[in-house]
Design a protein around this motif. Sequence first.
Motif, PDB file in Angstrom:
ATOM      1  N   ARG A 216       0.828  -1.208   0.000  1.00  0.00           N
ATOM      2  CA  ARG A 216       0.000   0.000   0.000  1.00  0.00           C
ATOM      3  C   ARG A 216       0.861   1.255   0.000  1.00  0.00           C
ATOM      4  O   ARG A 216       0.576   2.215  -0.735  1.00  0.00           O
ATOM      5  N   ILE A 217       1.921   1.264   0.780  1.00  0.00           N
ATOM      6  CA  ILE A 217       2.796   2.434   0.833  1.00  0.00           C
ATOM      7  C   ILE A 217       3.468   2.656  -0.517  1.00  0.00           C
ATOM      8  O   ILE A 217       3.585   3.790  -1.000  1.00  0.00           O
ATOM      9  N   ASP A 218       3.902   1.570  -1.158  1.00  0.00           N
ATOM     10  CA  ASP A 218       4.485   1.698  -2.497  1.00  0.00           C
ATOM     11  C   ASP A 218       3.481   2.309  -3.473  1.00  0.00           C
ATOM     12  O   ASP A 218       3.823   3.182  -4.276  1.00  0.00           O
ATOM     13  N   GLU A 219       2.234   1.852  -3.405  1.00  0.00           N
ATOM     14  CA  GLU A 219       1.207   2.382  -4.299  1.00  0.00           C
ATOM     15  C   GLU A 219       0.964   3.872  -4.039  1.00  0.00           C
ATOM     16  O   GLU A 219       0.845   4.673  -4.967  1.00  0.00           O
ATOM     17  N   LEU A 220       0.901   4.254  -2.766  1.00  0.00           N
ATOM     18  CA  LEU A 220       0.666   5.655  -2.428  1.00  0.00           C
ATOM     19  C   LEU A 220       1.833   6.538  -2.882  1.00  0.00           C
ATOM     20  O   LEU A 220       1.627   7.630  -3.414  1.00  0.00           O
ATOM     21  N   ALA A 226      -4.244  13.149  -7.353  1.00  0.00           N
ATOM     22  CA  ALA A 226      -5.043  13.083  -6.132  1.00  0.00           C
ATOM     23  C   ALA A 226      -6.145  12.044  -6.270  1.00  0.00           C
ATOM     24  O   ALA A 226      -6.532  11.395  -5.286  1.00  0.00           O
ATOM     25  N   ALA A 227      -6.653  11.878  -7.482  1.00  0.00           N
ATOM     26  CA  ALA A 227      -7.697  10.878  -7.703  1.00  0.00           C
ATOM     27  C   ALA A 227      -7.178   9.476  -7.444  1.00  0.00           C
ATOM     28  O   ALA A 227      -7.876   8.638  -6.854  1.00  0.00           O
ATOM     29  N   GLU A 228      -5.939   9.193  -7.868  1.00  0.00           N
ATOM     30  CA  GLU A 228      -5.348   7.891  -7.590  1.00  0.00           C
ATOM     31  C   GLU A 228      -5.177   7.702  -6.087  1.00  0.00           C
ATOM     32  O   GLU A 228      -5.454   6.627  -5.543  1.00  0.00           O
ATOM     33  N   THR A 229      -4.710   8.749  -5.432  1.00  0.00           N
ATOM     34  CA  THR A 229      -4.525   8.669  -3.975  1.00  0.00           C
ATOM     35  C   THR A 229      -5.856   8.439  -3.275  1.00  0.00           C
ATOM     36  O   THR A 229      -5.958   7.611  -2.365  1.00  0.00           O
ATOM     37  N   LEU A 233      -6.816   5.340  -0.837  1.00  0.00           N
ATOM     38  CA  LEU A 233      -7.203   5.584   0.550  1.00  0.00           C
ATOM     39  C   LEU A 233      -8.582   5.035   0.856  1.00  0.00           C
ATOM     40  O   LEU A 233      -8.825   4.486   1.939  1.00  0.00           O
ATOM     41  N   THR A 234      -9.503   5.174  -0.061  1.00  0.00           N
ATOM     42  CA  THR A 234     -10.866   4.703   0.208  1.00  0.00           C
ATOM     43  C   THR A 234     -10.984   3.192   0.122  1.00  0.00           C
ATOM     44  O   THR A 234     -11.962   2.609   0.597  1.00  0.00           O
ATOM     45  N   ALA A 235      -9.961   2.551  -0.445  1.00  0.00           N
ATOM     46  CA  ALA A 235      -9.996   1.084  -0.559  1.00  0.00           C
ATOM     47  C   ALA A 235      -9.588   0.399   0.740  1.00  0.00           C
ATOM     48  O   ALA A 235      -9.738  -0.803   0.897  1.00  0.00           O
ATOM     49  N   HIS A 236      -9.063   1.185   1.700  1.00  0.00           N
ATOM     50  CA  HIS A 236      -8.564   0.605   2.943  1.00  0.00           C
ATOM     51  C   HIS A 236      -9.040   1.435   4.125  1.00  0.00           C
ATOM     52  O   HIS A 236      -9.304   2.628   4.003  1.00  0.00           O
TER      53      HIS A 236
END
Length: 238
Positions: A216-220, A226-229, A233-236
């Motif tokens: 998750r940290i790698d993805e962030l 901001a849309a990707e972020t 964030l909303t997935a977890h």
Amino acid sequence: MTMSPIQLMLEELRNYNTPAIANVVATNPHNPQCLRLYDPWTENWYTDQSIRCMYPELGRTVGYAVTCIFGLPGPNSLDLSFADVTDALEASGKPSILVIQQEFPKEIAGRVGLAGGNMTAAVKPMGCAGVISNGPSRDLDEIRPMKIQYMLSGVTAAHGDFELHAVNVPVTVAGMDVNPGEIIHMDEHGAVKFPADQIEAVCTNARALQQEEDGRIDELLNAKTAAETRSLLTAHSY
């Protein structure tokens, strides 16, 4: 010497920081890896900011809790001595964490340099790997080469007369209620406890949660918008 399965699990727990262990124990009850062993807010299962780690360079420390209470000498002394603490440490699972509740009047509580070099030298051969106390200590320079982790309210140079009031009884230190024999995990973030019979589940879930967190940290970090972020964030739950 071959390590037992329990010793291997205790060693594995040092791979994870204390917040990660807290996440598995109770912090986030909505995560499937959380064991929900305590109510995160209403039960006292981790330390607050009233104490701090004295030797962050030593890293993570894990062990079985041995507890004691110190206070001023009184008329109802139980004829206990620090030798009773070392006896309890010797009888404990290894490694151990000594949890000291200091019960001193408010006006002197910040001036009790309780566990110094001599006490630390006495507990180290008994398998003690760390000490947690709600009061101060002293002799940090003498203790440092012994490589025993300390969590304290601070330091002070001296003390007056004091005595041991109890050994291996329930204690409360820095907002954490501890029973003898519970597992303590501690590092520069603080300490968390959990029942010893939950160690296998904590190890299993910590391993899985760490893999999730790393991904998750790698993805962030690699998100471009901001849309990707927001999507990540909303997935977890956090």
